[in-house]
Structure formats: structure tokens, C-alpha cells
Design a protein around this motif. Structure first.
Motif, PDB file in Angstrom:
ATOM      1  N   TYR A 131     -21.713  20.662 -28.490  1.00 48.79           N
ATOM      2  CA  TYR A 131     -22.423  21.317 -29.582  1.00 48.79           C
ATOM      3  C   TYR A 131     -23.910  21.024 -29.487  1.00 48.79           C
ATOM      4  CZ  TYR A 131     -24.010  22.135 -34.415  1.00 48.79           C
ATOM      5  OH  TYR A 131     -24.691  22.541 -35.538  1.00 48.79           O
ATOM      6  N   SER A 132     -24.724  22.083 -29.520  1.00 48.31           N
ATOM      7  CA  SER A 132     -26.177  21.933 -29.502  1.00 48.31           C
ATOM      8  C   SER A 132     -26.734  22.466 -30.812  1.00 48.31           C
ATOM      9  CB  SER A 132     -26.788  22.700 -28.318  1.00 48.31           C
ATOM     10  OG  SER A 132     -28.201  22.748 -28.436  1.00 48.31           O
ATOM     11  N   ARG A 133     -27.088  21.565 -31.709  1.00 45.69           N
ATOM     12  CA  ARG A 133     -27.698  21.995 -32.970  1.00 45.69           C
ATOM     13  C   ARG A 133     -28.998  22.751 -32.716  1.00 45.69           C
ATOM     14  NH1 ARG A 133     -28.860  18.026 -38.082  1.00 45.69           N
ATOM     15  NH2 ARG A 133     -26.573  18.003 -38.113  1.00 45.69           N
ATOM     16  N   PRO A 134     -29.883  22.284 -31.781  1.00 45.91           N
ATOM     17  CA  PRO A 134     -31.118  23.038 -31.532  1.00 45.91           C
ATOM     18  C   PRO A 134     -30.876  24.474 -31.090  1.00 45.91           C
ATOM     19  CG  PRO A 134     -31.314  20.830 -30.641  1.00 45.91           C
ATOM     20  CD  PRO A 134     -29.882  20.989 -31.053  1.00 45.91           C
ATOM     21  N   ALA A 135     -29.874  24.706 -30.249  1.00 45.39           N
ATOM     22  CA  ALA A 135     -29.586  26.064 -29.797  1.00 45.39           C
ATOM     23  C   ALA A 135     -29.109  26.941 -30.956  1.00 45.39           C
ATOM     24  CB  ALA A 135     -28.542  26.043 -28.684  1.00 45.39           C
ATOM     25  N   ARG A 136     -28.302  26.368 -31.821  1.00 44.22           N
ATOM     26  CA  ARG A 136     -27.826  27.109 -32.992  1.00 44.22           C
ATOM     27  C   ARG A 136     -28.983  27.448 -33.920  1.00 44.22           C
ATOM     28  NH1 ARG A 136     -24.179  24.438 -37.791  1.00 44.22           N
ATOM     29  NH2 ARG A 136     -23.966  26.307 -39.096  1.00 44.22           N
ATOM     30  N   LEU A 137     -29.842  26.466 -34.179  1.00 43.45           N
ATOM     31  CA  LEU A 137     -30.992  26.695 -35.055  1.00 43.45           C
ATOM     32  C   LEU A 137     -31.944  27.732 -34.466  1.00 43.45           C
ATOM     33  CD1 LEU A 137     -31.822  23.030 -36.138  1.00 43.45           C
ATOM     34  CD2 LEU A 137     -30.643  24.794 -37.486  1.00 43.45           C
ATOM     35  N   ALA A 138     -32.159  27.662 -33.155  1.00 41.12           N
ATOM     36  CA  ALA A 138     -33.052  28.615 -32.499  1.00 41.12           C
ATOM     37  C   ALA A 138     -32.514  30.033 -32.619  1.00 41.12           C
ATOM     38  CB  ALA A 138     -33.238  28.237 -31.032  1.00 41.12           C
ATOM     39  N   HIS A 139     -31.197  30.186 -32.489  1.00 39.21           N
ATOM     40  CA  HIS A 139     -30.585  31.520 -32.614  1.00 39.21           C
ATOM     41  C   HIS A 139     -30.799  32.074 -34.018  1.00 39.21           C
ATOM     42  CE1 HIS A 139     -27.516  34.623 -31.574  1.00 39.21           C
ATOM     43  NE2 HIS A 139     -27.401  34.640 -32.897  1.00 39.21           N
TER      44      HIS A 139
ATOM     45  N   GLY B 198     -36.565  35.472 -38.059  1.00 42.42           N
ATOM     46  CA  GLY B 198     -38.009  35.540 -37.880  1.00 42.42           C
ATOM     47  C   GLY B 198     -38.737  34.371 -38.514  1.00 42.42           C
ATOM     48  N   CYS B 199     -38.100  33.207 -38.471  1.00 41.99           N
ATOM     49  CA  CYS B 199     -38.726  32.005 -39.009  1.00 41.99           C
ATOM     50  C   CYS B 199     -38.637  30.901 -37.966  1.00 41.99           C
ATOM     51  CB  CYS B 199     -38.054  31.575 -40.323  1.00 41.99           C
ATOM     52  SG  CYS B 199     -36.329  31.078 -40.149  1.00 41.99           S
ATOM     53  N   THR B 200     -38.998  29.700 -38.322  1.00 46.04           N
ATOM     54  CA  THR B 200     -38.957  28.605 -37.365  1.00 46.04           C
ATOM     55  C   THR B 200     -37.612  27.888 -37.417  1.00 46.04           C
ATOM     56  OG1 THR B 200     -39.771  26.954 -38.935  1.00 46.04           O
ATOM     57  CG2 THR B 200     -41.427  28.235 -37.695  1.00 46.04           C
ATOM     58  N   PRO B 201     -37.196  27.284 -36.304  1.00 48.16           N
ATOM     59  CA  PRO B 201     -35.982  26.455 -36.337  1.00 48.16           C
ATOM     60  C   PRO B 201     -36.071  25.347 -37.375  1.00 48.16           C
ATOM     61  CG  PRO B 201     -36.601  26.909 -34.067  1.00 48.16           C
ATOM     62  CD  PRO B 201     -37.731  27.412 -34.927  1.00 48.16           C
ATOM     63  N   ALA B 202     -37.275  24.812 -37.591  1.00 46.16           N
ATOM     64  CA  ALA B 202     -37.438  23.765 -38.590  1.00 46.16           C
ATOM     65  C   ALA B 202     -37.076  24.264 -39.987  1.00 46.16           C
ATOM     66  CB  ALA B 202     -38.872  23.244 -38.570  1.00 46.16           C
ATOM     67  N   ARG B 203     -37.422  25.525 -40.275  1.00 46.63           N
ATOM     68  CA  ARG B 203     -37.078  26.089 -41.576  1.00 46.63           C
ATOM     69  C   ARG B 203     -35.564  26.239 -41.719  1.00 46.63           C
ATOM     70  NH1 ARG B 203     -37.754  26.250 -46.861  1.00 46.63           N
ATOM     71  NH2 ARG B 203     -37.167  28.256 -47.789  1.00 46.63           N
ATOM     72  N   VAL B 204     -34.911  26.695 -40.666  1.00 54.53           N
ATOM     73  CA  VAL B 204     -33.451  26.835 -40.710  1.00 54.53           C
ATOM     74  C   VAL B 204     -32.805  25.472 -40.913  1.00 54.53           C
ATOM     75  CG1 VAL B 204     -31.389  27.655 -39.528  1.00 54.53           C
ATOM     76  CG2 VAL B 204     -33.564  28.849 -39.199  1.00 54.53           C
TER      77      VAL B 204
ATOM     78  N   ILE C 283     -33.036  24.318 -44.506  1.00 52.49           N
ATOM     79  CA  ILE C 283     -32.105  24.987 -45.421  1.00 52.49           C
ATOM     80  C   ILE C 283     -30.669  24.546 -45.160  1.00 52.49           C
ATOM     81  CG2 ILE C 283     -31.163  27.214 -46.143  1.00 52.49           C
ATOM     82  CD1 ILE C 283     -34.030  26.571 -47.110  1.00 52.49           C
ATOM     83  N   LEU C 284     -30.291  24.461 -43.894  1.00 51.63           N
ATOM     84  CA  LEU C 284     -28.903  24.145 -43.559  1.00 51.63           C
ATOM     85  C   LEU C 284     -28.581  22.676 -43.758  1.00 51.63           C
ATOM     86  CD1 LEU C 284     -27.705  26.017 -40.326  1.00 51.63           C
ATOM     87  CD2 LEU C 284     -26.683  26.079 -42.603  1.00 51.63           C
ATOM     88  N   PHE C 285     -29.425  21.812 -43.238  1.00 49.69           N
ATOM     89  CA  PHE C 285     -29.071  20.398 -43.148  1.00 49.69           C
ATOM     90  C   PHE C 285     -29.812  19.506 -44.140  1.00 49.69           C
ATOM     91  CE2 PHE C 285     -28.243  22.246 -38.907  1.00 49.69           C
ATOM     92  CZ  PHE C 285     -26.871  22.070 -38.888  1.00 49.69           C
ATOM     93  N   ASP C 286     -31.131  19.657 -44.225  1.00 51.45           N
ATOM     94  CA  ASP C 286     -31.888  18.775 -45.117  1.00 51.45           C
ATOM     95  C   ASP C 286     -31.476  18.965 -46.576  1.00 51.45           C
ATOM     96  OD1 ASP C 286     -33.141  18.134 -42.770  1.00 51.45           O
ATOM     97  OD2 ASP C 286     -35.054  19.087 -43.263  1.00 51.45           O
ATOM     98  N   SER C 287     -31.104  20.173 -46.930  1.00 54.90           N
ATOM     99  CA  SER C 287     -30.728  20.480 -48.316  1.00 54.90           C
ATOM    100  C   SER C 287     -29.316  20.033 -48.670  1.00 54.90           C
ATOM    101  CB  SER C 287     -30.829  21.988 -48.552  1.00 54.90           C
ATOM    102  OG  SER C 287     -29.790  22.657 -47.847  1.00 54.90           O
TER     103      SER C 287
ATOM    104  N   GLY D 247     -28.881  32.666 -46.387  1.00 53.19           N
ATOM    105  CA  GLY D 247     -29.722  33.847 -46.219  1.00 53.19           C
ATOM    106  C   GLY D 247     -30.939  33.830 -47.113  1.00 53.19           C
ATOM    107  N   ALA D 248     -30.745  33.443 -48.373  1.00 58.14           N
ATOM    108  CA  ALA D 248     -31.872  33.378 -49.309  1.00 58.14           C
ATOM    109  C   ALA D 248     -32.911  32.368 -48.842  1.00 58.14           C
ATOM    110  CB  ALA D 248     -31.366  33.014 -50.701  1.00 58.14           C
ATOM    111  N   GLY D 249     -32.447  31.292 -48.257  1.00 52.28           N
ATOM    112  CA  GLY D 249     -33.367  30.256 -47.820  1.00 52.28           C
ATOM    113  C   GLY D 249     -34.206  30.642 -46.615  1.00 52.28           C
ATOM    114  N   ILE D 250     -33.630  31.435 -45.709  1.00 46.40           N
ATOM    115  CA  ILE D 250     -34.378  31.804 -44.497  1.00 46.40           C
ATOM    116  C   ILE D 250     -34.888  33.243 -44.547  1.00 46.40           C
ATOM    117  CG2 ILE D 250     -33.185  30.092 -43.090  1.00 46.40           C
ATOM    118  CD1 ILE D 250     -31.449  32.269 -41.927  1.00 46.40           C
ATOM    119  N   GLY D 251     -34.676  33.914 -45.681  1.00 51.20           N
ATOM    120  CA  GLY D 251     -35.304  35.210 -45.908  1.00 51.20           C
ATOM    121  C   GLY D 251     -34.654  36.401 -45.253  1.00 51.20           C
TER     122      GLY D 251
END
Length: 213
Positions: free
Chosen positions: A20-28, A34-40, A43-47, A68-72
């Protein structure tokens, strides 16, 4: 005296059957939104959104709406699954090992993931299906996460086997400890090589020694 033959081998998914690659999932997901992996990730993990879904305190519709609401952007099940598949790479040797024991012992999956993984896993480890159909258990559905004793008890009830007749393998030792506390045989597996070693130790492969006492 040796232990009786095992009746069930219960496998973790991420880190055991697939890498499992979390970075690859976030990048996808970031490319889709149309946002940054950091934003995803925020929303997904930090929250705590992902953990809530994996724990079964959020249903799929609510989880996807909040993501969806979190990443627009609207995220449906297909988009989520595509990202999850993009972040996973099946281990072909591990799959071969699992297939090789399936004729003599029941095989199942127990994973700390939400219900959508029931549709993602067959795409990631397609060669193991339909063998694993109906044999994948997700914490989000069971409403309890490893290493809690209750999740192992639910898994044993699902497969109608006793703890002492079951081997559980996971890449995280804390989950192995949880399984042992619930009475299962359990060991750490981090790749196909360690899986082969454990399967041999428990007499699951041709030429293996007798199972441990």
C-alpha cells in the motif's frame, strides 16, 4: 503433542497481500480534485475521516460526501476505488502462496478498512477471486478495528471456526498481539518470503514440518 490441523488462515490485506502506497493514493485523488496531495491528506487522515470510516462510525455515503466537500469535488464510489487501486500493488508471490494452501484450509481476509474495500480488493488481487468471494471482512462493516478482541471473535463466528484452529497473519505486530490475546495462532508477515516461512512453520506447505505445539 502437536496442534490439530488448522482450519482457517486469516490474512491482513495491506502489507500482506498487497503493498500500500498512501502517497500514490493521495496523488491520484489530488489529480482528480485539482488540489495538492497535502490537502487530500488533511481531509482524509488529519481530520480523522478515514479512521471514522474504517471504524464503522460513518457510512459510505456520508464518508464520500465529506471527502468530496473537503477537496472541492464530488467523489463517488468508482472514483474512490480507482484511487485506492492506484495506491496498491498486489504481491504476486504472496498470492501464489495463498492460492496454494486454499485447497486444504479455508482462507479469509480481515482488514482495517471501510466497506468500499470490499469492491476494491477484488480489483487489486484479482487472481484470488472468486476464491475469496464472501471471505473478506472489513473493520468498517464489523464496526470494530484490529487489534480489538471483538473483531477476531466476529471473524471466527463468520467462518464458523475456533480460535485454536485459526492462523492470523498481519504486518503490524500490535494486531498479531491482539489475535493472540483472542486465542488465535498469529504471526507477523511483511512480504512473500516471511509468509512462506510462517506457512511452513504451521505445516501449510508441502514438505513443511509438523505444526508447532
Amino acid at each position: 503433542m502437536n496442534t490439530p490441523p488448522l482450519r482457517l488462515v486469516l490474512l491482513d490485506f495491506d502489507g500482506v497481500l498487497a503493498h500500500y502506497s498512501r502517497p500514490a493514493r493521495l496523488a491520484h485523488l489530488a489529480r482528480v480534485a485539482g488540489c495538492t496531495p497535502a490537502r487530500v491528506s488533511e481531509i482524509l487522515f488529519d481530520s480523522g475521516l478515514e479512521r471514522a470510516y474504517d471504524s464503522g462510525t460513518l457510512d459510505t455515503a456520508d464518508y464520500l460526501q465529506r471527502l468530496g466537500a473537503g477537496i472541492g469535488i464530488t467523489i463517488d464510489a468508482d472514483a474512490w476505488i480507482a484511487a485506492r487501486v492506484a495506491g496498491a500493488q498486489a504481491d504476486p508471490v504472496a498470492m501464489e502462496l495463498v492460492a496454494s494452501i486454499a485447497s486444504t484450509v479455508q482462507v479469509g481476509v480481515l482488514t482495517n478498512n471501510g466497506a468500499l474495500m470490499l469492491d476494491a480488493i477484488p480489483r487489486i488481487v484479482a487472481p484470488l477471486f472468486p476464491m475469496l468471494e464472501g471471505r473478506v471482512l472489513c473493520s468498517g462493516v464489523l464496526r470494530v478495528r484490529k487489534p480489538d478482541r471483538a473483531i477476531f471473535e466476529q471473524a471466527l463466528a463468520h467462518f464458523d471456526v475456533r480460535a485454536q484452529d485459526t492462523l492470523f497473519v498481519d504486518d503490524l505486530f500490535v494486531n498479531v498481539q491482539g489475535a493472540r490475546a483472542a486465542g488465535l495462532h498469529a504471526d507477523t508477515v511483511v512480504d512473500a518470503r516471511s509468509m512462506r516461512t510462517v506457512f511452513r512453520r504451521y505445516g501449510l506447505l508441502p514438505g513443511s514440518p509438523a505444526p508447532p505445539v
